[in-house]
Design an enzyme around this catalytic site. Structure first.
Site, PDB file in Angstrom:
ATOM      1  N   ALA A   1      -2.510   4.291  -3.338  1.00 43.13           N
ATOM      2  CA  ALA A   1      -3.124   3.093  -3.905  1.00 43.13           C
ATOM      3  C   ALA A   1      -2.783   1.825  -3.137  1.00 43.13           C
ATOM      4  CB  ALA A   1      -2.638   2.938  -5.349  1.00 43.13           C
ATOM      5  N   THR A   2      -3.533   0.777  -3.455  1.00 40.27           N
ATOM      6  CA  THR A   2      -3.220  -0.553  -2.932  1.00 40.27           C
ATOM      7  C   THR A   2      -2.917  -1.432  -4.144  1.00 40.27           C
ATOM      8  OG1 THR A   2      -4.764  -0.158  -1.150  1.00 40.27           O
ATOM      9  CG2 THR A   2      -4.090  -2.430  -1.479  1.00 40.27           C
ATOM     10  N   VAL A   3      -1.881  -2.235  -4.010  1.00 47.03           N
ATOM     11  CA  VAL A   3      -1.449  -3.054  -5.152  1.00 47.03           C
ATOM     12  C   VAL A   3      -1.631  -4.530  -4.812  1.00 47.03           C
ATOM     13  CG1 VAL A   3       0.470  -3.575  -6.705  1.00 47.03           C
ATOM     14  CG2 VAL A   3       0.231  -1.267  -5.764  1.00 47.03           C
TER      15      VAL A   3
ATOM     16  N   THR B   1       0.868  -1.172   0.000  1.00 46.87           N
ATOM     17  CA  THR B   1       0.000   0.000   0.000  1.00 46.87           C
ATOM     18  C   THR B   1       0.899   1.214   0.000  1.00 46.87           C
ATOM     19  OG1 THR B   1      -1.574  -1.232   1.299  1.00 46.87           O
ATOM     20  CG2 THR B   1      -1.904   1.136   1.226  1.00 46.87           C
TER      21      THR B   1
ATOM     22  N   THR C   1       1.096   5.679  -1.060  1.00 47.08           N
ATOM     23  CA  THR C   1       0.459   6.932  -0.686  1.00 47.08           C
ATOM     24  C   THR C   1      -0.952   7.028  -1.260  1.00 47.08           C
ATOM     25  OG1 THR C   1       2.680   7.751  -1.153  1.00 47.08           O
ATOM     26  CG2 THR C   1       1.059   9.374  -0.458  1.00 47.08           C
TER      27      THR C   1
ATOM     28  N   ASP D   1       8.266  11.643  -7.193  1.00 44.14           N
ATOM     29  CA  ASP D   1       8.015  10.895  -5.956  1.00 44.14           C
ATOM     30  C   ASP D   1       9.016   9.739  -5.853  1.00 44.14           C
ATOM     31  OD1 ASP D   1       6.771  10.221  -3.582  1.00 44.14           O
ATOM     32  OD2 ASP D   1       5.139   9.117  -4.534  1.00 44.14           O
TER      33      ASP D   1
HETATM   34  P1  ADP Z   1       1.380   4.414  -4.474  1.00 41.82           P
HETATM   35  O1  ADP Z   1       1.146   5.210  -5.704  1.00 41.82           O
HETATM   36  O2  ADP Z   1       0.166   4.354  -3.599  1.00 41.82           O
HETATM   37  O3  ADP Z   1       2.585   4.862  -3.691  1.00 41.82           O
HETATM   38  P2  ADP Z   1       2.932   2.188  -5.497  1.00 41.82           P
HETATM   39  O4  ADP Z   1       2.827   2.036  -6.972  1.00 41.82           O
HETATM   40  O5  ADP Z   1       4.171   2.845  -5.004  1.00 41.82           O
HETATM   41  O6  ADP Z   1       1.627   2.902  -4.913  1.00 41.82           O
HETATM   42  O7  ADP Z   1       2.811   0.735  -4.838  1.00 41.82           O
HETATM   43  C1  ADP Z   1       2.809   0.553  -3.430  1.00 41.82           C
HETATM   44  C2  ADP Z   1       3.658  -0.657  -3.049  1.00 41.82           C
HETATM   45  O8  ADP Z   1       3.115  -1.833  -3.701  1.00 41.82           O
HETATM   46  C3  ADP Z   1       5.117  -0.561  -3.519  1.00 41.82           C
HETATM   47  O9  ADP Z   1       5.942   0.098  -2.571  1.00 41.82           O
HETATM   48  C4  ADP Z   1       5.486  -2.039  -3.690  1.00 41.82           C
HETATM   49  O10 ADP Z   1       5.886  -2.585  -2.447  1.00 41.82           O
HETATM   50  C5  ADP Z   1       4.177  -2.689  -4.146  1.00 41.82           C
HETATM   51  N1  ADP Z   1       4.116  -2.766  -5.637  1.00 41.82           N
HETATM   52  C6  ADP Z   1       3.756  -1.784  -6.469  1.00 41.82           C
HETATM   53  N2  ADP Z   1       3.827  -2.157  -7.759  1.00 41.82           N
HETATM   54  C7  ADP Z   1       4.266  -3.430  -7.753  1.00 41.82           C
HETATM   55  C8  ADP Z   1       4.583  -4.383  -8.802  1.00 41.82           C
HETATM   56  N3  ADP Z   1       4.442  -4.068 -10.092  1.00 41.82           N
HETATM   57  N4  ADP Z   1       5.042  -5.599  -8.441  1.00 41.82           N
HETATM   58  C9  ADP Z   1       5.188  -5.903  -7.122  1.00 41.82           C
HETATM   59  N5  ADP Z   1       4.928  -5.063  -6.093  1.00 41.82           N
HETATM   60  C10 ADP Z   1       4.471  -3.831  -6.397  1.00 41.82           C
HETATM   61 MG    MG Z   2       4.481   4.623  -4.141  1.00 40.14          MG
END
Ligand code: ADP
Ligand code: MG
EC number: 2.7.11.1
Length: 409
Positions: free
Chosen positions: A26-28, A22, A24, A137
């Protein structure tokens, strides 16, 4: 269709499973495509409510552009979908986790490993810079690693920041000020140069195990950000002068005095020319062909210089090669070239001594050669270290012996 909460959201065409992280905004989630191949992807669910400044339509246009971007060190955006509340970004899955975790597990990274990551990050930033895209960022949590073994750096989470100001309507700072350039936190006025500050913070954290503004309280953090004192680099661990110089130039509080993008890409510690890539082996081989030709013509000094230049490409080529058998074949060849270069070095050194004693007109030429000698010797030495043991890569433990970077002529 809810993206927040404990249960993964539902998305046509995909099976969403565990939560990967998670951030700032989104949740992934890890997900599988509902096709025969069961392709593994990462799906990022962005709440539309977190968007400000620009309309969702503009953002969707931007995503269309990001979809066309293909770079080995940028997380691929494969597709996107949206509904009334969320935008879903379907991305390449990075199994190695993020750089923040990678550093935390090892406490600090050896300079050699940090440099490989920095070079890969610089490649991604050069590509974005050439396409007029700022990240805004940059932080270890937004830098992902392709695989746990021999990881390749993948820059994530870019192209959005411009739609998502770090300040919300109530002037509350979102995200971590630890990685934000002081002008972003203090003046709320900034441009692409904030990315270079963040690169400095990331490199600092990789080498010293904590970011430069790490603090025990918010008051201490605020004091450190607002201060005009230059950032001090810890004296330990010992680092090369080039590395310290780059850190100092990146962590310059005044954006006008900070190193420029051109300066950063050309900095000797970044040394983009020798970044491990598919071309490294071709460049090395071309130079060896030239070296052999000069050697056959009896021009020992030209041959030596060319062998050494070739070795500077062989080291990243060895690092880049993932196939064990091909890696071994390259290593064997490099061993032969090193032996020949050592022979040529002895030959050139002895003839240069006798020429200098005679006051020969070739003196100037030899003096010129001698200037380049430390670099040539370093190339030989690094190449010898590279073939003596498996290539030290980011996947290696910190305990591994560092390759010697210099050799007495
Ligand atoms: P936000 O825009 O909310 O900061 P992020 O894109 O940075 O979201 O994703 C949050 C976290 O999810 C990352 O710090 C990472 O740990 C995990 N994550 C994001 N994208 C991927 C990906 N393509 N593969 C694996 N883990 C991911
Ligand atoms: Mg991020």
């Amino acid at each position: 269709m809810a993206a927040a909460g404990w249960a993964p959201p539902r998305l046509p065409g995909f099976i969403l499973t565990e939560r990967l992280g998670t951030g700032t905004y989104a949740t992934v989630y890890k997900a599988y495509r509902k096709t025969d191949t069961r392709e593994v992807v990462a799906i990022k669910c962005v709440s539309k409510r977190s968007l400000n400044r620009a309309s969702v339509e503009n953002l969707l246009t931007e995503i269309e552009i990001l979809k066309t971007i293909r770079h080995p060190h940028i997380v691929e955006l494969k597709d996107f979908q949206w509904d009334s509340d969320h935008i879903y970004l379907i991305m390449e899955f990075c199994a190695g986790g993020d750089l923040s975790r990678f550093i935390r597990m090892r406490r600090i990274l050896p300079e050699k490993v940090a440099r490989i990551f920095l070079q890969q990050l610089a490649c991604a930033l050069k590509f974005l810079h050439d396409h007029n895209i700022s990240h805004l960022d940059l932080k270890p949590q937004n830098i992902l690693l392709s695989t746990p073994e021999n990881p390749q750096l993948k820059l994530a989470d870019f192209g959005f920041a411009q739609y998502m100001s770090p300040w919300d309507e109530k002037h509350v700072l979102r995200g971590s000020p630890l990685y934000m350039a002081p002008e972003m936190v203090c003046c709320q006025q900034y441009d692409a140069r904030v990315d270079l500050w963040s690169v400095g913070v990331i490199l600092y954290e990789a080498l010293f195990g904590r970011p430069p503004f790490a603090s025990r309280s918010f008051a201490e953090l605020e004091e450190k950000i607002r201060s005009d004192r230059a950032i001090e680099l810890p004296s330990r661990p010992l680092l090369s002068l080039e590395c310290r110089d780059l850190l100092g130039q990146l962590l310059e509080r005044d954006p006008l005095k900070r190193i420029s993008f051109e300066g950063f890409f050309a900095h000797p510690f970044v040394d983009m020319e020798h970044v491990p890539s598919a071309e490294s082996l071709c460049k090395a081989t071309d130079l060896v062909v030239e070296a052999v030709k000069k050697d056959q013509e009896g021009d020992a000094s030209a041959a030596l210089s060319l062998y050494c230049k070739a070795l500077e490409y062989f080291v990243p080529a060895l690092y880049y090669e993932s196939d064990a058998r091909r890696k071994e074949a390259i290593r064997a060849k490099v061993g032969q070239y090193i032996s020949r270069a050592e022979e040529l070095k002895a030959l050139v050194t002895s003839s240069s001594k006798s020429l200098l004693q005679q006051g020969n007109p070739a003196r100037e030429l030899l003096r010129e050669m001698a200037k380049d000698k430390p670099r040539l010797c370093a190339a030989l030495d690094v190449a010898s270290a590279a073939i003596a043991k498996p290539q030290p890569g980011p996947g290696d433990s910190c305990r591994r012996r560092k390759a010697k970077m210099t050799m007495t002529p």
